[in-house]
Scaffold this motif. Structure first.
Motif, PDB file in Angstrom:
ATOM      1  N   ALA A   1       0.702  -1.077  -0.065  1.00 49.21           N
ATOM      2  CA  ALA A   1      -0.019  -0.055   0.011  1.00 49.21           C
ATOM      3  C   ALA A   1       0.873   1.210  -0.030  1.00 49.21           C
ATOM      4  O   ALA A   1       0.565   2.339  -0.772  1.00 49.21           O
ATOM      5  CB  ALA A   1      -0.934  -0.080   1.413  1.00 49.21           C
ATOM      6  N   ALA A   2       1.993   1.256   0.650  1.00 49.69           N
ATOM      7  CA  ALA A   2       2.799   2.390   0.988  1.00 49.69           C
ATOM      8  C   ALA A   2       3.465   2.621  -0.741  1.00 49.69           C
ATOM      9  O   ALA A   2       3.850   3.836  -0.815  1.00 49.69           O
ATOM     10  CB  ALA A   2       3.814   2.263   1.885  1.00 49.69           C
ATOM     11  N   ARG A   3       3.393   2.014  -1.390  1.00 51.62           N
ATOM     12  CA  ARG A   3       4.167   1.729  -2.783  1.00 51.62           C
ATOM     13  C   ARG A   3       3.148   3.210  -3.651  1.00 51.62           C
ATOM     14  O   ARG A   3       3.705   4.060  -4.409  1.00 51.62           O
ATOM     15  CB  ARG A   3       4.203   0.795  -3.376  1.00 51.62           C
ATOM     16  N   PHE A   4       2.080   2.963  -3.241  1.00 50.62           N
ATOM     17  CA  PHE A   4       1.108   3.840  -3.914  1.00 50.62           C
ATOM     18  C   PHE A   4       1.335   5.481  -3.472  1.00 50.62           C
ATOM     19  O   PHE A   4       0.947   6.434  -4.282  1.00 50.62           O
ATOM     20  CB  PHE A   4      -0.132   3.833  -3.556  1.00 50.62           C
ATOM     21  N   ALA A   5       2.035   5.567  -2.353  1.00 48.93           N
ATOM     22  CA  ALA A   5       2.349   7.019  -1.792  1.00 48.93           C
ATOM     23  C   ALA A   5       3.333   7.686  -2.719  1.00 48.93           C
ATOM     24  O   ALA A   5       4.369   6.816  -3.318  1.00 48.93           O
ATOM     25  CB  ALA A   5       2.303   6.981  -0.305  1.00 48.93           C
ATOM     26  N   LYS A   6       3.850   8.817  -2.523  1.00 47.44           N
ATOM     27  CA  LYS A   6       4.854   9.461  -2.866  1.00 47.44           C
ATOM     28  C   LYS A   6       6.272   9.181  -2.021  1.00 47.44           C
ATOM     29  O   LYS A   6       7.344   9.058  -2.570  1.00 47.44           O
ATOM     30  CB  LYS A   6       4.776  11.043  -3.047  1.00 47.44           C
ATOM     31  N   ARG A   7       5.999   8.978  -0.717  1.00 48.58           N
ATOM     32  CA  ARG A   7       6.892   8.691   0.142  1.00 48.58           C
ATOM     33  C   ARG A   7       6.428   8.152   1.234  1.00 48.58           C
ATOM     34  O   ARG A   7       5.126   8.274   1.646  1.00 48.58           O
ATOM     35  CB  ARG A   7       7.736  10.259   0.629  1.00 48.58           C
ATOM     36  N   THR A   8       7.382   7.621   2.338  1.00 44.16           N
ATOM     37  CA  THR A   8       6.861   6.713   3.314  1.00 44.16           C
ATOM     38  C   THR A   8       7.650   7.141   4.456  1.00 44.16           C
ATOM     39  O   THR A   8       8.805   7.217   4.444  1.00 44.16           O
ATOM     40  CB  THR A   8       7.277   5.350   2.992  1.00 44.16           C
ATOM     41  N   LEU A   9       6.923   7.392   5.443  1.00 47.20           N
ATOM     42  CA  LEU A   9       7.657   7.561   6.814  1.00 47.20           C
ATOM     43  C   LEU A   9       7.423   6.632   7.827  1.00 47.20           C
ATOM     44  O   LEU A   9       6.240   5.937   7.838  1.00 47.20           O
ATOM     45  CB  LEU A   9       6.887   8.821   7.562  1.00 47.20           C
ATOM     46  N   HIS A  10       8.445   6.182   8.423  1.00 45.65           N
ATOM     47  CA  HIS A  10       8.561   5.148   9.393  1.00 45.65           C
ATOM     48  C   HIS A  10       8.504   5.668  10.904  1.00 45.65           C
ATOM     49  O   HIS A  10       9.336   6.406  11.326  1.00 45.65           O
ATOM     50  CB  HIS A  10       9.759   4.200   9.461  1.00 45.65           C
ATOM     51  N   LEU A  11       7.548   5.158  11.507  1.00 51.59           N
ATOM     52  CA  LEU A  11       7.379   5.778  12.840  1.00 51.59           C
ATOM     53  C   LEU A  11       7.837   4.815  13.948  1.00 51.59           C
ATOM     54  O   LEU A  11       7.398   3.781  13.932  1.00 51.59           O
ATOM     55  CB  LEU A  11       5.962   6.327  13.051  1.00 51.59           C
ATOM     56  N   ASP A  12       8.564   4.901  14.894  1.00 53.74           N
ATOM     57  CA  ASP A  12       8.980   3.787  15.874  1.00 53.74           C
ATOM     58  C   ASP A  12       9.001   4.596  17.047  1.00 53.74           C
ATOM     59  O   ASP A  12       9.922   5.437  17.499  1.00 53.74           O
ATOM     60  CB  ASP A  12      10.162   3.332  15.380  1.00 53.74           C
ATOM     61  N   LYS A  13       8.348   4.278  17.918  1.00 52.95           N
ATOM     62  CA  LYS A  13       8.394   4.787  19.495  1.00 52.95           C
ATOM     63  C   LYS A  13       8.407   6.543  19.625  1.00 52.95           C
ATOM     64  O   LYS A  13       9.020   7.174  20.426  1.00 52.95           O
ATOM     65  CB  LYS A  13       9.624   4.495  20.160  1.00 52.95           C
ATOM     66  N   GLY A  14       7.602   6.880  18.719  1.00 52.93           N
ATOM     67  CA  GLY A  14       7.360   8.281  18.650  1.00 52.93           C
ATOM     68  C   GLY A  14       8.277   9.053  17.825  1.00 52.93           C
ATOM     69  O   GLY A  14       8.364  10.423  17.875  1.00 52.93           O
ATOM     70  N   HIS A  15       9.171   8.497  17.086  1.00 51.64           N
ATOM     71  CA  HIS A  15      10.337   9.180  16.335  1.00 51.64           C
ATOM     72  C   HIS A  15      10.150   8.537  14.811  1.00 51.64           C
ATOM     73  O   HIS A  15       9.921   7.357  14.607  1.00 51.64           O
ATOM     74  CB  HIS A  15      11.551   8.980  17.000  1.00 51.64           C
ATOM     75  N   PHE A  16      10.436   9.343  13.780  1.00 53.17           N
ATOM     76  CA  PHE A  16      10.607   9.125  12.572  1.00 53.17           C
ATOM     77  C   PHE A  16      12.043   8.552  12.440  1.00 53.17           C
ATOM     78  O   PHE A  16      12.860   8.817  12.849  1.00 53.17           O
ATOM     79  CB  PHE A  16      10.384  10.084  11.477  1.00 53.17           C
ATOM     80  N   VAL A  17      12.182   7.311  11.705  1.00 57.39           N
ATOM     81  CA  VAL A  17      13.268   6.583  11.548  1.00 57.39           C
ATOM     82  C   VAL A  17      13.783   6.393   9.944  1.00 57.39           C
ATOM     83  O   VAL A  17      12.571   6.216   9.347  1.00 57.39           O
ATOM     84  CB  VAL A  17      13.412   5.180  12.314  1.00 57.39           C
ATOM     85  N   GLU A  18      14.819   6.318   9.667  1.00 58.70           N
ATOM     86  CA  GLU A  18      15.141   5.656   8.413  1.00 58.70           C
ATOM     87  C   GLU A  18      15.069   4.453   8.304  1.00 58.70           C
ATOM     88  O   GLU A  18      15.409   3.583   9.232  1.00 58.70           O
ATOM     89  CB  GLU A  18      16.574   6.253   8.051  1.00 58.70           C
ATOM     90  N   LYS A  19      14.417   3.829   7.296  1.00 59.45           N
ATOM     91  CA  LYS A  19      14.256   2.529   7.180  1.00 59.45           C
ATOM     92  C   LYS A  19      14.364   1.966   5.685  1.00 59.45           C
ATOM     93  O   LYS A  19      13.757   2.585   4.824  1.00 59.45           O
ATOM     94  CB  LYS A  19      13.186   2.116   7.608  1.00 59.45           C
ATOM     95  N   ASP A  20      15.148   0.807   5.513  1.00 66.41           N
ATOM     96  CA  ASP A  20      15.430   0.198   3.975  1.00 66.41           C
ATOM     97  C   ASP A  20      14.197  -0.612   4.028  1.00 66.41           C
ATOM     98  O   ASP A  20      13.972  -1.668   4.609  1.00 66.41           O
ATOM     99  CB  ASP A  20      16.539  -0.451   4.156  1.00 66.41           C
ATOM    100  N   LEU A  21      13.248  -0.414   2.999  1.00 69.50           N
ATOM    101  CA  LEU A  21      12.182  -1.190   2.835  1.00 69.50           C
ATOM    102  C   LEU A  21      12.450  -2.607   2.372  1.00 69.50           C
ATOM    103  O   LEU A  21      11.830  -3.496   2.822  1.00 69.50           O
ATOM    104  CB  LEU A  21      11.533  -0.503   1.652  1.00 69.50           C
ATOM    105  N   ASN A  22      13.702  -2.845   1.822  1.00 74.61           N
ATOM    106  CA  ASN A  22      14.129  -4.243   1.559  1.00 74.61           C
ATOM    107  C   ASN A  22      14.632  -5.082   2.431  1.00 74.61           C
ATOM    108  O   ASN A  22      14.976  -5.979   2.572  1.00 74.61           O
ATOM    109  CB  ASN A  22      14.804  -4.163   0.070  1.00 74.61           C
TER     110      ASN A  22
END
Ligand code: ATP
Ligand code: MG
Lengths: 384, 230
Positions: B208-229
């Motif tokens: 589903a996230a692929r349909f968006a322009k970008r994806t944000l990852h939230l973890d414990k209240g913070h945005f984190v960089e994350k490799d989708l693969n």
């Protein structure tokens, strides 16, 4: 779609539940309307009593007699406009079960004082002229089919004629119609002179006097003056305002007002609980939807209005159905129960019903509406 | 940054549960440009729904500022926030949340009850919204007569009927099969691309996230960089 339509759609979501609730409200308002109609009939005499009229009876009991000489002595009291008198006949037509409210009166003064009894001028003239004439109230005339000119024999369960007969023959001189619907016309009345001359006992006595005062402010003083005047005589009197007299008369049968209040009161407490409970349940089931409406932008006040609107609509539908049927039934009651008094579904009863409907609607909706208004969207949506 | 639709500055969010304080966000910053389509992912309890609630003016931050089109909204009264939501935000939920006794068209019309639009204008708007989600032929159907995907399309029509700039979707396809989900996601994509709606969508589904322009990852209240693969 309008707000009202949204309210209606909410209300009829659970058709059976809503129908049952409406039915409960309908029954309560039907009971209220019918009992109020009955009470109006019973109380007509009290409500319509002339403020400027006093009733003078024998102090022992209102069935005991007093001398006719009292009439002129009372008339001499300052502040009195007119005095009439009446005597109980205890009559019936043909059979004792056809009991008639019947009395012998001093015709001219009596009709002058009771202006709520309307008699066509020609009939009134005829009655005043004919010593053997009788005026028949419309209710009685309708019940027995009496018409002007009819000769009617009336029997008394109390009196005898000098010749031993218990039957007096009268000619109907006129029909008394009520000036307004609530005036009771369930009676017949005839000349005291004729009655006095033909009865075997009783002599120069009368039953009671009706006093019309010139100014109601003087009522208290006149009541005292009259009763003091006859104190320590063989025939002591008790004078009351007509209203107090009629009220005491009805209360002989028990406190009707209290009984009706108790019945109607318990019916209302019951539906208050039923409807209140239904509304609580209904709104609790919709917690999630209410949260969604708020999310969309409905304010707490709007939600409050939506739910109060629903409980009001519920009360209005059930209430108007009940009151409407009671109103229809009141016409039947006026016919069938005319001997108890003029049963009417009065404007006052209608207004009271509307107030009760509004109160019921607001009371039953208030708590759920308030809760919905205060509902926290975050928590409500979070607990799917 | 200047063209951001909505800006969160130094946001803190706490909940008090009994005597315990639960910290969900601490010094969180975020900016969502106009016409963005953000997918927001993260483990359960990471604060995705809470963030969406803050963006949509349903919830208020404990600290920090939120500005919509440059105007602060975190200090608005309940009533003003309701008006703000009605005018600017469309919400789409996982479980559609339609009113069961109303037809599709009436459900879509609900937000318009808060506007001054006349009956005719409303009918046109509803018609347009239903046409956009390809459901014009189901206008008179009740939710119970529609499939899950169709119900979600009605919900989307309801979210866009008053033409808000921002669409907030909380797991909009969480309850749908792949094919239906893709259909809904395609529709959101169209709304973003063709009608310029800014969309923030919470999802657990990488597809589903692929349909968006970008994806944000939230973890414990913070945005984190994350490799989708990864
Ligand atoms: N009203 C509330 N009162 C107290 N704590 C809350 C409240 N709402 C959320 N929380 C807590 O805040 C944290 C974040 O919740 P939130 O619903 O935002 O998570 P989420 O990322 O949406 O999770 P999920 O993927 O399961 O939907 C959780 O620990 C949750 O228990
Ligand atoms: Mg969530």
């Amino acid at each position: 779609m309008t707000f009202l339509q949204l309210i209606r759609k909410n209300l009829f979501r659970k058709k059976l539940r809503t129908a049952l609730t409406i039915f409960a409200i309908f029954i309560a308002f039907l009971i209220f309307g019918v009992l109020a109609t009955f009470q109006n009939g019973m109380n007509a005499g009290v409500d319509l009593a002339g403020a400027d009229r006093l009733i003078v009876t024998n102090k022992i009991n209102f069935t005991q007699p007093m001398p006719i000489a009292y009439v002129s002595r009372v008339a001499a009291v300052p502040g009195i406009a007119r005095v009439a008198h009446a005597s109980w006949f205890g009559g019936y037509y043909q059979e004792p079960k056809n009991f008639l409210v019947s009395f012998a009166i001093d015709p001219a003064s009596y009709l002058d004082i009771y202006s709520e009894y309307v008699v066509a001028p020609a009939q009134r003239e005829a009655f005043l002229r004919d010593r053997g004439g009788v005026l028949v109230g419309k209710v009685v005339a309708d019940t027995y089919g009496f018409k002007v000119g009819d000769r009617i024999p009336l029997k008394s369960s109390i009196w005898r004629q000098k010749n031993g007969s218990d039957t007096w023959d009268f000619t109907v001189s006129g029909i008394v119609t009520p000036r307004e619907a609530r005036v009771d016309t369930n009676f017949v009345m005839f000349h005291y002179e004729y009655f006095k001359e033909t009865r075997d006992v009783g002599g120069d006595t009368i039953g009671w006097m009706i006093v019309k005062t010139a100014n109601t402010k003087d009522n208290e003083r006149i009541i005292k003056t009259i009763d003091t005047q006859f104190a320590n005589s063989p025939f002591e009197t008790e004078t009351k305002t007509e209203q107090a007299f009629n009220k005491a008369f009805i209360e002989q049968m028990g406190d009707l007002g209290f009984i009706i209040l108790a019945v109607v009161g318990s019916a209302f407490v019951t539906i208050l609980l039923i409807v209140g409970n239904t509304m609580m349940l209904t709104v609790r089931e919709r917690t999630n939807e209410i949260a969604v409406l708020k999310t969309i932008g409905f304010t707490g006040e709007r939600i409050f209005a939506l739910i109060i609107g629903e409980s009001l609509l519920l009360a209005v539908i059930g209430g108007l159905l009940g009151v409407g049927l009671a109103w229809l039934i009141s016409f039947g009651m006026a016919q069938a129960m005319s001997s108890f008094g003029p049963m009417t579904f009065s404007l006052n009863t209608a207004l009271t019903s509307f107030v009760l409907i509004a109160t019921l609607g607001v009371l039953t909706g208030f708590v759920p509406a308030y809760r919905a208004m205060k509902l926290d969207v975050v928590t409500a949506l979070g607990r799917k | 940054m200047s063209d951001a639709l909505i800006v969160l500055k130094n946001i803190g969010k706490r909940y008090t549960r009994g005597k315990q304080q639960v910290r969900i966000f601490d010094h969180l910053d975020m900016a969502i440009p106009r016409q963005d389509f953000v997918a927001m992912m993260g483990p359960s309890g990471s604060g995705k729904t809470t963030l969406l609630n803050l963006l949509g003016g349903i919830d208020k931050p404990s600290e920090g500022e939120i500005a919509f089109e440059g105007k602060r909204m975190d200090d608005l009264s309940e009533g003003k926030l309701a008006a703000f939501r009605a005018a600017n935000v469309g919400f789409v939920f996982q479980f559609y949340n339609l009113m069961p006794m109303l037809t599709a068209a009436q459900n879509v019309e609900l937000p318009l009850l808060l506007t001054k639009l006349g009956p005719k204008a409303r009918r046109e708007r509803v018609q347009t919204a239903l046409t956009i989600v390809n459901l014009a032929d189901r206008a008179r159907h009740k939710p119970s007569e529609l499939s899950g995907g169709q119900q979600q399309r009605v919900a989307i029509a309801r979210a866009i009927v008053s033409d808000p700039k921002l669409l907030l979707c909380d797991e909009p396809t969480g309850d749908l099969d792949r094919e239906t989900a893709d259909e809904i996601l395609g529709m959101l994509q169209t709304l973003n691309r063709d009608l310029g709606k800014t969309i923030v969508m919470v999802t657990h589904d990488p597809e589903a996230a692929r349909f968006a322009k970008r994806t944000l990852h939230l973890d414990k209240g913070h945005f984190v960089e994350k490799d989708l693969n990864a």
